[in-house]
Scaffold this motif. Structure first.
Motif, PDB file in Angstrom:
ATOM      1  N   SER A   1       0.679  -1.205  -0.023  1.00 58.36           N
ATOM      2  CA  SER A   1      -0.077   0.027  -0.173  1.00 58.36           C
ATOM      3  C   SER A   1       0.668   1.437   0.080  1.00 58.36           C
ATOM      4  CB  SER A   1      -0.753   0.074   1.399  1.00 58.36           C
ATOM      5  OG  SER A   1      -0.021   0.091   2.512  1.00 58.36           O
ATOM      6  N   LEU A   2       0.244   2.431  -0.295  1.00 59.66           N
ATOM      7  CA  LEU A   2       0.995   3.563  -0.433  1.00 59.66           C
ATOM      8  C   LEU A   2      -0.104   4.653   0.275  1.00 59.66           C
ATOM      9  CD1 LEU A   2       3.313   5.700  -1.423  1.00 59.66           C
ATOM     10  CD2 LEU A   2       2.149   5.817  -3.489  1.00 59.66           C
ATOM     11  N   ALA A   3       0.225   5.110   1.481  1.00 61.95           N
ATOM     12  CA  ALA A   3      -0.149   6.231   2.080  1.00 61.95           C
ATOM     13  C   ALA A   3       0.416   7.622   1.816  1.00 61.95           C
ATOM     14  CB  ALA A   3      -0.379   5.694   3.720  1.00 61.95           C
ATOM     15  N   ILE A   4      -0.228   8.699   1.228  1.00 70.09           N
ATOM     16  CA  ILE A   4       0.631   9.807   0.989  1.00 70.09           C
ATOM     17  C   ILE A   4      -0.314  10.840   1.996  1.00 70.09           C
ATOM     18  CG2 ILE A   4       0.862  11.447  -0.581  1.00 70.09           C
ATOM     19  CD1 ILE A   4       0.547   9.416  -2.870  1.00 70.09           C
TER      20      ILE A   4
ATOM     21  N   SER B   1      -6.284   3.299  -7.177  1.00 68.33           N
ATOM     22  CA  SER B   1      -7.106   3.755  -5.892  1.00 68.33           C
ATOM     23  C   SER B   1      -7.060   2.501  -4.772  1.00 68.33           C
ATOM     24  CB  SER B   1      -8.470   3.964  -6.391  1.00 68.33           C
ATOM     25  OG  SER B   1      -8.939   3.153  -7.590  1.00 68.33           O
ATOM     26  N   GLU B   2      -6.818   1.044  -5.740  1.00 66.79           N
ATOM     27  CA  GLU B   2      -6.913  -0.009  -4.614  1.00 66.79           C
ATOM     28  C   GLU B   2      -5.968   0.209  -3.758  1.00 66.79           C
ATOM     29  OE1 GLU B   2      -7.161   0.430  -8.472  1.00 66.79           O
ATOM     30  OE2 GLU B   2      -5.724  -1.231  -8.408  1.00 66.79           O
TER      31      GLU B   2
ATOM     32  N   LEU C   1     -10.477   9.435  -2.334  1.00 70.53           N
ATOM     33  CA  LEU C   1      -9.303   8.716  -1.747  1.00 70.53           C
ATOM     34  C   LEU C   1      -8.695   9.634  -0.629  1.00 70.53           C
ATOM     35  CD1 LEU C   1      -7.163   7.933  -4.889  1.00 70.53           C
ATOM     36  CD2 LEU C   1      -8.501   6.386  -3.735  1.00 70.53           C
ATOM     37  N   ILE C   2      -9.229  10.805  -0.456  1.00 68.29           N
ATOM     38  CA  ILE C   2      -8.759  11.853   0.473  1.00 68.29           C
ATOM     39  C   ILE C   2      -9.510  11.867   1.715  1.00 68.29           C
ATOM     40  CG2 ILE C   2      -8.193  14.194   1.181  1.00 68.29           C
ATOM     41  CD1 ILE C   2      -8.317  14.726  -2.063  1.00 68.29           C
ATOM     42  N   THR C   3      -8.699  11.538   2.896  1.00 66.68           N
ATOM     43  CA  THR C   3      -9.275  11.725   4.145  1.00 66.68           C
ATOM     44  C   THR C   3      -8.692  12.812   5.240  1.00 66.68           C
ATOM     45  OG1 THR C   3     -10.008  10.416   6.043  1.00 66.68           O
ATOM     46  CG2 THR C   3      -8.379   9.558   5.126  1.00 66.68           C
TER      47      THR C   3
ATOM     48  N   LEU D   1      -3.285  10.064  13.645  1.00 66.37           N
ATOM     49  CA  LEU D   1      -2.838  10.062  12.221  1.00 66.37           C
ATOM     50  C   LEU D   1      -2.348   8.709  11.966  1.00 66.37           C
ATOM     51  CD1 LEU D   1      -2.355  11.356   9.290  1.00 66.37           C
ATOM     52  CD2 LEU D   1      -0.516  12.183  10.248  1.00 66.37           C
ATOM     53  N   ASP D   2      -1.266   8.351  12.516  1.00 65.03           N
ATOM     54  CA  ASP D   2      -0.697   7.123  12.555  1.00 65.03           C
ATOM     55  C   ASP D   2      -1.897   5.876  12.436  1.00 65.03           C
ATOM     56  OD1 ASP D   2       1.734   5.248  12.531  1.00 65.03           O
ATOM     57  OD2 ASP D   2       0.779   4.486  14.375  1.00 65.03           O
ATOM     58  N   LYS D   3      -2.735   6.094  13.551  1.00 62.90           N
ATOM     59  CA  LYS D   3      -3.779   4.867  13.619  1.00 62.90           C
ATOM     60  C   LYS D   3      -4.712   4.890  12.416  1.00 62.90           C
ATOM     61  CE  LYS D   3      -7.070   2.695  16.794  1.00 62.90           C
ATOM     62  NZ  LYS D   3      -7.486   2.063  15.557  1.00 62.90           N
ATOM     63  N   LEU D   4      -5.100   6.060  11.845  1.00 64.06           N
ATOM     64  CA  LEU D   4      -5.856   6.048  10.733  1.00 64.06           C
ATOM     65  C   LEU D   4      -5.162   5.656   9.614  1.00 64.06           C
ATOM     66  CD1 LEU D   4      -7.206   9.782  10.276  1.00 64.06           C
ATOM     67  CD2 LEU D   4      -8.387   7.770  10.199  1.00 64.06           C
ATOM     68  N   VAL D   5      -3.782   5.795   9.557  1.00 64.49           N
ATOM     69  CA  VAL D   5      -3.084   5.127   8.217  1.00 64.49           C
ATOM     70  C   VAL D   5      -2.899   3.525   8.554  1.00 64.49           C
ATOM     71  CG1 VAL D   5      -0.898   5.306   7.070  1.00 64.49           C
ATOM     72  CG2 VAL D   5      -1.625   7.206   7.798  1.00 64.49           C
ATOM     73  N   GLU D   6      -2.518   3.251   9.846  1.00 57.88           N
ATOM     74  CA  GLU D   6      -2.276   1.775   9.889  1.00 57.88           C
ATOM     75  C   GLU D   6      -3.452   0.891   9.680  1.00 57.88           C
ATOM     76  OE1 GLU D   6      -0.551   1.279  13.789  1.00 57.88           O
ATOM     77  OE2 GLU D   6       0.013  -0.875  13.170  1.00 57.88           O
ATOM     78  N   ASP D   7      -4.856   1.474  10.275  1.00 57.15           N
ATOM     79  CA  ASP D   7      -5.911   0.881  10.187  1.00 57.15           C
ATOM     80  C   ASP D   7      -6.407   0.608   8.689  1.00 57.15           C
ATOM     81  OD1 ASP D   7      -6.480   0.702  12.742  1.00 57.15           O
ATOM     82  OD2 ASP D   7      -7.972   2.295  12.791  1.00 57.15           O
ATOM     83  N   TRP D   8      -6.198   1.701   7.889  1.00 58.43           N
ATOM     84  CA  TRP D   8      -6.330   1.683   6.334  1.00 58.43           C
ATOM     85  C   TRP D   8      -5.450   0.742   5.712  1.00 58.43           C
ATOM     86  CZ3 TRP D   8      -2.880   2.911   2.461  1.00 58.43           C
ATOM     87  CH2 TRP D   8      -3.180   2.576   1.211  1.00 58.43           C
ATOM     88  N   GLU D   9      -3.956   0.460   6.327  1.00 53.57           N
ATOM     89  CA  GLU D   9      -3.100  -0.330   5.589  1.00 53.57           C
ATOM     90  C   GLU D   9      -3.530  -1.859   5.953  1.00 53.57           C
ATOM     91  OE1 GLU D   9       0.971   2.360   5.981  1.00 53.57           O
ATOM     92  OE2 GLU D   9       0.374   1.018   7.882  1.00 53.57           O
ATOM     93  N   LYS D  10      -3.963  -2.084   7.287  1.00 51.34           N
ATOM     94  CA  LYS D  10      -4.274  -3.281   7.623  1.00 51.34           C
ATOM     95  C   LYS D  10      -5.451  -3.671   6.529  1.00 51.34           C
ATOM     96  CE  LYS D  10      -3.047  -3.634  12.443  1.00 51.34           C
ATOM     97  NZ  LYS D  10      -3.246  -2.989  13.494  1.00 51.34           N
ATOM     98  N   GLN D  11      -6.428  -2.859   6.223  1.00 47.88           N
ATOM     99  CA  GLN D  11      -7.782  -3.186   5.476  1.00 47.88           C
ATOM    100  C   GLN D  11      -6.988  -3.581   3.990  1.00 47.88           C
ATOM    101  OE1 GLN D  11     -10.183   0.152   5.335  1.00 47.88           O
ATOM    102  NE2 GLN D  11     -10.432   0.347   7.733  1.00 47.88           N
ATOM    103  N   THR D  12      -6.048  -2.929   3.561  1.00 52.45           N
ATOM    104  CA  THR D  12      -5.859  -3.289   1.985  1.00 52.45           C
ATOM    105  C   THR D  12      -5.124  -4.487   1.965  1.00 52.45           C
ATOM    106  OG1 THR D  12      -3.395  -2.288   2.269  1.00 52.45           O
ATOM    107  CG2 THR D  12      -5.240  -0.906   1.432  1.00 52.45           C
ATOM    108  N   ALA D  13      -5.864  -5.363   1.190  1.00 52.57           N
ATOM    109  CA  ALA D  13      -5.269  -6.618   1.116  1.00 52.57           C
ATOM    110  C   ALA D  13      -4.299  -6.999   0.511  1.00 52.57           C
ATOM    111  CB  ALA D  13      -6.604  -7.564   0.432  1.00 52.57           C
TER     112      ALA D  13
END
Ligand SMILES: NC(=O)C1=CN([C@@H]2O[C@H](COP(=O)(O)OP(=O)(O)OC[C@H]3O[C@@H](n4cnc5c(N)ncnc54)[C@H](OP(=O)(O)O)[C@@H]3O)[C@@H](O)[C@H]2O)C=CC1
Ligand SMILES: O=C1O[C@H](COP(=O)(O)O)[C@@H](O)[C@H](O)[C@H]1O
Length: 522
Positions: free
Chosen positions: A36-39, A68-69, A115-117, A132-144
């Motif tokens: 995944s890529l979090a910007i 977007s995936e 794509l923006i939050t 912020l870290d939690k938001l990113v990490e939660d999303w990273e975990k969701q991306t399969a």
């Protein structure tokens, strides 16, 4: 403390492939790292974010460079905004670039903003960055997707908060498995001491390969072409030196003033805003020796080498100006001596350039928008055609507007008489590459960050040397409160500038006027 985290992903070696006219140019894809890529755009509520950062990301999105995936964009700033507030604020700026006829641009913009939050928090607030870290990490975990979780932090912030924010990112937000890269915007300090202080503070937190110091001039098409043009054309090789070149001008002109950025500008002035960074970067690419390879370190080694050969300018090598009405801006003190125009002549003390003045000229509120490199050759020896009257050969690289490379040369005036006149060989990009979308500088540079290619970003030693060159003159101007010459808005700047350039050997071609077709008013 140096970071223990370094990129686990190999930087993609910059590839340079020859493309035949009309050929396939899509042969330089992002190496698929998977995952995944979090910007994260820090200062997402600001001017740069809306005008440059998000539009550049949108352009990459349109070309499927940030799919977007596997990509998510996070905005962070103090302003209390909802996701929708930020998305609505950005929509109007997501217009650039080409799309194919089947795609609805408004739909694309909608897909992109989804794509923006956004999350708000202070720049020195642990809780904000933990959230912020939690938001990113939660999303990273969701991306399969299998693979590294990459994090790119873009500081679209006033430089005063860089060290603070960098500390917070280091403390709370580093990628757990994958790379972390941090992009910082100029100004990188105000002089040698402050720049080194900032570099030291950032160097405690991030390794050099994690830091991307952006200078958007390095992302401009013609600037990127300099390496290719200079080092892939045999006919230029014997000409590119003091034996044949009389003088080099690197020019930046803007037809408007500080436009709401008076507070920032007054603290910095035109030398720090444009010359020390943008024009010096261009100078390096014009003047440096051929690098061993296109590896970012090889290219930057050559830039540092040429910077080390440049002598420190004095006030005698310089003309300063300020446009009339500059101090009418409420954010500018009435007695401001800040230059909005400067011409500075530099000398490169090496075998190639000994005796060739490099004239850097930049100004606001002038007659036009233009950035160009103008390489003026010496007179032709034994002139049987009286060409001197007609003018010298000049190779002009126009960065903007309407990118072009043209060579002013003397030819026979068509007709019955044997008469010489000045004309040009013209490579105008809009004609020659009409079908090709020329990317915006920020678009290209952000892609480089994702690719891990630092060729077009400043290295710490490069920055240090550029400040060493300009700090003495900047301090002298500040200490002596040197008064700039007032100049009229919409003109060429102070006449002393043209006099200085003339004294350094530049010869204006009298009577030669060429307005390239793309710039002609219809
Ligand atoms: N704008 C441009 O065209 C260019 C800008 N740059 C550089 O990019 C960076 C960002 O520029 P720009 O977007 O214009 O800056 P802004 O002044 O718009 O600031 C960006 C954001 O930072 C926050 N901020 C503003 N002032 C302060 C402060 N004193 N302390 C803490 N936070 C503050 C604000 O967000 P909030 O209050 O919501 O936290 C603001 O939205 C700067 O380093 C600038 O020099 C470089 C080239 C061009
Ligand atoms: O960095 C800056 O650049 C802009 C000019 O950028 P350009 O790409 O439009 O040439 C300038 O207006 C601004 O003052 C300066 O901070």
């Amino acid at each position: 403390m140096a970071s223990e985290e370094t990129s686990k992903v190999e930087a993609v070696a910059p590839s340079l492939e020859c493309v035949t006219p009309g050929g396939d140019t899509s042969s330089n894809p992002i190496k698929d790292e998977g995952g995944s890529l979090a910007i994260v755009v820090l200062g997402a509520s600001g001017d740069l974010a809306k005008k440059k950062t998000f539009p550049a990301l949108f352009a990459l999105f349109k070309q499927n460079y940030i799919p977007s995936e596997s990509t998510k964009l996070f905005g962070y700033a103090r302003s209390k905004l909802t996701d929708e507030d930020l998305q609505d604020r950005l929509r109007g700026y997501l217009t650039g670039g080409k799309t194919d006829e089947k795609t609805d641009p408004a739909q694309l913009a909608n897909d992109f903003v989804k794509l923006i939050t956004y999350t708000s928090g202070g720049y020195d607030e642990d809780a904000g960055f933990q959230k912020l870290d939690k938001l990113v990490e939660d999303w990273e975990k969701q991306t399969a997707h299998e693979g590294p979780h990459r994090r790119l932090f873009y500081m679209a912030l006033p430089p005063s908060v860089y060290p603070l924010v960098a500390k917070m990112v280091r403390k709370h937000c580093m990628a757990k498995e994958g790379w972390t890269r941090v992009v910082i915007e100029k100004p990188f300090g105000k002089d040698l001491e402050s720049a080194e202080k900032l570099s030291g503070e950032l160097g405690e937190l991030f390794t050099e390969d994690q830091l991307y110091r952006i200078d958007h001039y390095l992302g401009k098409e013609i600037v990127q072409n300099l390496l290719v043009m200079r080092f892939a054309n045999r006919f230029l090789v014997p000409l590119w030196n003091a034996e044949h070149i009389s003088n080099v001008q690197i020019v930046f002109k803007e037809p408007f003033g500080t436009e709401g950025r008076g507070g920032y500008f007054d603290e910095f002035g035109i030398i720090r805003d444009i010359i020390q960074n943008h024009l010096m970067q261009v100078l390096c690419l014009v003047a440096m020796e051929k690098p061993v390879s296109l590896d970012p370190e090889d290219v930057r080694d050559e830039k540092v080498k040429v910077l080390k050969s440049i002598g420190v300018p004095t006030l005698a090598d310089c003309v300063l100006g300020q446009y009339e009405g500059y101090t009418d801006d409420d954010t500018v003190p009435d007695d401001s001596h800040t230059p909005t125009f400067a011409t500075i002549v530099l000398r490169i003390n090496n075998e190639r350039w000994d005796g060739v003045p490099f004239i850097l000229r930049a100004g606001k509120c002038l007659d036009q928008r233009k950035a160009e490199v103008r390489i003026q050759f010496k007179d032709t020896p034994g002139d049987i055609f009286k060409c001197k009257k007609q003018g010298r050969n000049e190779l002009v690289l126009r960065l903007q507007p309407a990118e072009a490379i043209y060579l002013k040369m003397t030819v026979k005036q068509p007709g019955l008489e044997m008469q010489a006149s000045q004309s040009e060989l013209d490579l105008s990009y809009r004609d020659r590459y009409a079908e090709i979308n020329i990317p915006e500088a920020y678009e290209r540079l952000l892609l480089d960050v994702i690719r891990g290619d630092q060729q077009h970003f400043l290295r710490r030693d490069e920055l240090k040397r550029a400040w060493e060159i300009f700090t003495p003159i900047l301090h002298k101007i500040d200490e002596e409160k040197k008064k700039p010459t007032l100049y009229k808005q919409g003109g060429r700047g102070p006449p002393e500038s043209d006099e200085l350039i003339g004294a350094y050997g530049f010869q204006r071609t009298s009577g030669y006027v060429w307005v390239p077709p793309q710039l002609q008013k219809k």
